[in-house]
Design an enzyme around this catalytic site. Structure first.
Site, PDB file in Angstrom:
ATOM      1  N   GLU A 105      51.714  36.817  35.418  1.00  0.00           N
ATOM      2  CA  GLU A 105      50.627  35.894  35.773  1.00  0.00           C
ATOM      3  C   GLU A 105      51.143  35.441  37.548  1.00  0.00           C
ATOM      4  OE1 GLU A 105      47.941  34.428  35.579  1.00  0.00           O
ATOM      5  OE2 GLU A 105      47.402  33.639  33.707  1.00  0.00           O
ATOM      6  N   ASP A 106      49.948  35.141  38.232  1.00  0.00           N
ATOM      7  CA  ASP A 106      50.286  34.735  39.440  1.00  0.00           C
ATOM      8  C   ASP A 106      50.708  33.224  39.350  1.00  0.00           C
ATOM      9  OD1 ASP A 106      47.560  34.020  38.630  1.00  0.00           O
ATOM     10  OD2 ASP A 106      46.866  34.055  40.471  1.00  0.00           O
ATOM     11  N   ASP A 109      49.553  26.997  35.981  1.00  0.00           N
ATOM     12  CA  ASP A 109      48.946  25.410  36.167  1.00  0.00           C
ATOM     13  C   ASP A 109      49.027  24.533  35.096  1.00  0.00           C
ATOM     14  OD1 ASP A 109      47.330  23.482  37.475  1.00  0.00           O
ATOM     15  OD2 ASP A 109      46.253  24.848  38.573  1.00  0.00           O
ATOM     16  N   PHE A 158      46.587  22.795  46.352  1.00  0.00           N
ATOM     17  CA  PHE A 158      45.617  23.872  46.208  1.00  0.00           C
ATOM     18  C   PHE A 158      46.195  25.001  47.009  1.00  0.00           C
ATOM     19  CE2 PHE A 158      41.399  24.699  44.310  1.00  0.00           C
ATOM     20  CZ  PHE A 158      41.324  25.815  44.410  1.00  0.00           C
ATOM     21  N   ARG A 171      41.994  36.086  48.286  1.00  0.00           N
ATOM     22  CA  ARG A 171      43.048  36.797  47.563  1.00  0.00           C
ATOM     23  C   ARG A 171      43.912  37.466  48.184  1.00  0.00           C
ATOM     24  NH1 ARG A 171      41.804  35.944  41.761  1.00  0.00           N
ATOM     25  NH2 ARG A 171      39.503  35.780  41.512  1.00  0.00           N
TER      26      ARG A 171
HETATM   27  C1  PRP Z   1      44.053  31.260  36.939  1.00  0.00           C
HETATM   28  C2  PRP Z   1      45.254  32.060  37.206  1.00  0.00           C
HETATM   29  C3  PRP Z   1      45.837  31.752  35.779  1.00  0.00           C
HETATM   30  C4  PRP Z   1      45.266  30.409  35.473  1.00  0.00           C
HETATM   31  C5  PRP Z   1      46.267  29.527  35.393  1.00  0.00           C
HETATM   32  O1  PRP Z   1      43.383  32.118  36.578  1.00  0.00           O
HETATM   33  O2  PRP Z   1      45.404  33.418  37.542  1.00  0.00           O
HETATM   34  O3  PRP Z   1      45.473  32.863  34.744  1.00  0.00           O
HETATM   35  O4  PRP Z   1      44.236  30.165  36.260  1.00  0.00           O
HETATM   36  O5  PRP Z   1      45.912  28.296  34.953  1.00  0.00           O
HETATM   37  P1  PRP Z   1      46.462  27.320  33.763  1.00  0.00           P
HETATM   38  O6  PRP Z   1      47.625  27.621  33.584  1.00  0.00           O
HETATM   39  O7  PRP Z   1      45.831  26.089  33.977  1.00  0.00           O
HETATM   40  O8  PRP Z   1      45.511  28.291  32.325  1.00  0.00           O
HETATM   41  P2  PRP Z   1      41.590  31.770  37.092  1.00  0.00           P
HETATM   42  O9  PRP Z   1      41.074  31.494  35.797  1.00  0.00           O
HETATM   43  O10 PRP Z   1      41.265  31.091  37.930  1.00  0.00           O
HETATM   44  O11 PRP Z   1      41.159  33.469  37.182  1.00  0.00           O
HETATM   45  P3  PRP Z   1      41.343  34.535  38.203  1.00  0.00           P
HETATM   46  O12 PRP Z   1      42.913  35.008  37.919  1.00  0.00           O
HETATM   47  O13 PRP Z   1      40.445  35.613  38.463  1.00  0.00           O
HETATM   48  O14 PRP Z   1      41.647  33.653  39.689  1.00  0.00           O
END
Ligand code: PRP
Length: 185
Positions: A105-106, A109, A158, A171
Site C-alpha cells: 500500500e502507499d 489511513d 493531507f 501522483r
Molecule cells: C487510498 C490509499 C489506500 C487507502 C487508505 O486509496 O491508496 O488504498 O486510501 O485509506 P484507508 O486506510 O482509510 O482505507 P484511494 O481510495 O484514495 O484510491 P487510490 O489508491 O486510487 O488513490
C-alpha cells in the site's frame, strides 16, 4: 495547458519526504524483504492506484524472484457514515492459496482498506500474508491495522505525490508533499 500544469506548485505547502529520503528507505525495506522472503517466490500485490510507484521501486529494491499482481478496491472508510466495508473493483489474477503474499500500500489511513482486503485474502488460504506500506497515519486509525513493514509514520496532514493523489492530481511527483488546506477545502 491543464489547471495542474499551470498552478500545481502553489498548492503545495511543504515537502514532507524528499526523493532521496524515500529512495533510501525503499532500499532498506527492499533489503529487509529480500532477506525475509528469500527462496519463497512471494506474490507481491499492489493496491491500485496509489501503490504503483512504491510497488515498482520496492520490487526492484528487493531484487529476488517474485510475482506481482494488482487489486483495485474502493472504501467508504473515511466517510462519517462509514460502513467500514470495501468493494472489489478488480480482483487478483493469481490464486493465492499456498502462496506467500505481500500486500503493498502507499498509505494506511483509517486502516479499512488494508484490514478488509487482508480479511478477504486470508479466506483464500495463503501460506502467509503480510502488509508493507510506505506511509502510515496512526492518528486516523479507525480499525486495528498495523503494517508488518512500514516506510514512514507521518502526521495527520493531507499528503500527495509518489503515487498519492488529490482528485487524481500529483501522483507523478517524485517526493511526498503536504497540500495546502485551501487547495482541497
Ligand atoms: C487510498 C490509499 C489506500 C487507502 C487508505 O486509496 O491508496 O488504498 O486510501 O485509506 P484507508 O486506510 O482509510 O482505507 P484511494 O481510495 O484514495 O484510491 P487510490 O489508491 O486510487 O488513490
Amino acid at each position: 495547458m491543464g489547471v495542474e500544469a499551470a498552478d500545481w506548485r502553489t498548492d503545495l505547502q511543504s515537502v514532507l519526504l524528499t526523493e532521496d529520503s524515500i529512495k533510501a528507505r525503499v532500499e532498506e525495506l527492499g533489503r529487509q524483504l529480500a532477506s525475509d522472503y528469500s527462496g519463497q517466490h512471494p506474490l507481491v500485490v499492489g493496491v491500485l492506484k496509489g501503490s504503483v510507484i512504491f510497488l515498482s521501486d520496492l520490487i526492484r529494491a528487493m531484487g529476488i524472484p517474485l510475482e506481482i499482481d494488482l487489486v483495485c478496491v474502493t472504501s467508504y472508510g473515511q466517510c462519517a457514515t462509514s460502513s467500514g466495508k470495501i468493494t472489489l473493483l478488480k480482483d487478483l489474477s493469481a490464486d493465492v492459496k499456498g502462496r506467500h503474499v505481500l500486500l503493498v500500500e502507499d498509505i494506511i489511513d483509517s486502516g479499512v482498506t488494508v484490514a478488509r482486503l487482508a480479511d478477504l485474502l486470508r479466506k483464500r488460504e495463503p501460506a502467509s500474508l503480510r502488509v508493507c506500506s510506505l506511509l502510515s497515519k496512526p492518528a486516523r486509525r479507525a480499525v486495528a491495522c498495523e503494517p508488518d513493514y512500514l516506510g514512514f509514520e507521518i502526521p495527520d496532514e493531507f499528503v500527495v505525490g509518489y503515487g498519492l493523489d488529490y482528485a487524481e492530481r500529483y501522483r507523478w511527483l517524485p517526493y511526498v508533499a503536504v497540500l495546502k488546506p485551501e487547495a482541497y477545502i
